[in-house]
Write a protein that holds these residues in place. Sequence first.
Motif, PDB file in Angstrom:
ATOM      1  N   SER A 298      55.950  30.152  51.003  1.00 45.72           N
ATOM      2  CA  SER A 298      54.713  30.896  50.764  1.00 45.72           C
ATOM      3  C   SER A 298      53.859  30.910  52.023  1.00 45.72           C
ATOM      4  O   SER A 298      53.989  30.052  52.901  1.00 45.72           O
ATOM      5  CB  SER A 298      53.914  30.272  49.613  1.00 45.72           C
ATOM      6  OG  SER A 298      53.449  28.989  49.956  1.00 45.72           O
ATOM      7  N   ASN A 300      49.572  32.047  53.040  1.00 45.36           N
ATOM      8  CA  ASN A 300      48.322  32.506  52.438  1.00 45.36           C
ATOM      9  C   ASN A 300      47.211  32.614  53.478  1.00 45.36           C
ATOM     10  O   ASN A 300      47.213  31.932  54.504  1.00 45.36           O
ATOM     11  CB  ASN A 300      47.889  31.573  51.306  1.00 45.36           C
ATOM     12  CG  ASN A 300      47.316  30.269  51.815  1.00 45.36           C
ATOM     13  OD1 ASN A 300      48.048  29.451  52.368  1.00 45.36           O
ATOM     14  ND2 ASN A 300      46.017  30.067  51.621  1.00 45.36           N
ATOM     15  N   THR A 320      48.061  35.671  48.883  1.00 52.05           N
ATOM     16  CA  THR A 320      49.247  34.822  48.958  1.00 52.05           C
ATOM     17  C   THR A 320      50.503  35.660  48.825  1.00 52.05           C
ATOM     18  O   THR A 320      50.579  36.570  47.986  1.00 52.05           O
ATOM     19  CB  THR A 320      49.231  33.761  47.844  1.00 52.05           C
ATOM     20  OG1 THR A 320      48.010  33.024  47.904  1.00 52.05           O
ATOM     21  CG2 THR A 320      50.402  32.791  47.988  1.00 52.05           C
TER      22      THR A 320
END
Length: 570
Positions: A298, A300, A320
């Motif tokens: 991930s 963000n 995100t």
Amino acid sequence: MMASLADAEELPRIGRSDLTLSPKNRSLEGELLDQLRQYRDSLRAINLAPRSNRLAQGERQRMIQWLDSRGYYDAEILHRVEETDSGERLSYRIDTGPRYEVLSVDIQGVTVEPPNDWPQAREGEPLDAETILSDQSSLQSIVDDQGCYFQLSVSHEVRLVPGESGGRVRYRVNASQPSRIGDIQFKGADDISQAYLRRQTDLDTGACFRRADIDQAVINLYQTQLFATVRRSLTRDDAGQVNVTFEVIKRSPRTIRAGVGWDTDQGFGLTLGWEHRNLAHRAQWLELGTSLQEERQSANVKLTLPGFLEARNTLTVNNTVTHETPDNEEYYIYESRATIDRQASSRDTYSYGLAYRHSDERVGDDWETFSLARVPLAYEYDGSAGSLNPVDGMRYNVGAEQVWSLSGSSDPFWIGTLGWSGFTPAGDDLVIATRIEWTSLWPLRDSADLDTAPPSDRLLAGGGGSVRGYPYRSIGLNGSENSGTQQWQGSLELRGNLSDNWGLVLFADTASVSESWDPTDNSQQWFSGAGIGVRYFTRFAPIRIDVAMPLDQREDDPNYQLYISLGQSF
């Protein structure tokens, strides 16, 4: 020195059989035992082991002081020394006498209207020193709130009336110089908006002067995370105006952070981040971060705007991008979420907002695309002492998030959450931690079909944040890989400190995933794991290493799972 150490080790332990109370009072007996154990521990710490009669002299004095503080002013204490095979045995016989009560309460010095719940030590209640001191502190806050006094102090005296087995409590209030807030200035914060800082203090020129408000203003300035030090100075002029000056030392606004972790099914994990806490001179907080694991990656971008519209509001905009590959599934998810957190008190926070989520999700060989609007609402209470290593208090949260499809790919539904965790000290070095959490999916209308909800929103259990000992998101309906709409989870941990830096944890987790919200329903199938963990306590958070085994092991489950991360599990 060795002789002294040997003597200290021979200082005998004390137990309930060494203490006899008349009349019998189990609770008071336990409190006295705690006092004696603390006293003997302090002697051992300095390698002293006095003879029994000398020891009894010090312990009798300590017990008399403690009994006086609890209202037992007529207590008599006798001690006895007996010779045993293992050495001298010291025991006590205590006649507590009557417990003194409060005969009257009055306030001298000012006219004040106390609330109905003051005092706690009112007429007829035990004459308890701790309660009286608490009432004194509360009275100072009450007078401070009602009078705007620049000079304020509160003291108390207790006059005993032995013939009535009671005492008269008098609080003396010294209050003078009623005042108003004057100028508010900041030194050392030239590159930060003065208007923003004034709003954060929640102080208004011309408002009633209250020291509690000044103290809260200092806390508010620390909570901006812009300052390493905040000092306040007060000067009062002849017109009764109190000018407030905050002298601050700024923190470095930029931080680079990195972290590593590892667990059996996710493998090695790496987190990297950069942040700027004063982007546009109003404590705007920009965070860039990424997290890389075998089955989850991930990135963000998060922007936090404190003092949004007013001091208690914080606006957070978080964007995100996530890629997940749990067993037989794959998700590509983009989400943009804007929420306002409103600090109702030091412990209560309300939040609400809007979010947009786009995802491409595969289950088996089939791909689906979802475009969703979401409306999150939440309430959180945090009464624990520490965020990453709580030792007492409790936390609970309630949340409801409505989800609407913008493309018709899913029927509307909502996600409900209800969680509670508690932390109970069981001695100086042991904490009992418990957690219960319920998550549920419900249709927003009767005709809605929850089978159309995105697979990433449907519920599965297992993994480091759920049931340790099982692979991540591997527990579905009846233990299968099929997700459900209702999930219950619970954890119990015994957290012990072995030293200032090391700790040991015994834990057990359990969870069920089903289509029934009732945890007592016979259709619920529960899966449990248990294990042991080691904690290394750093200045900011404990490093956690857990080894867990599945107690309801299925054919494909490993014999154990290993987790390494930062902070307690909850």
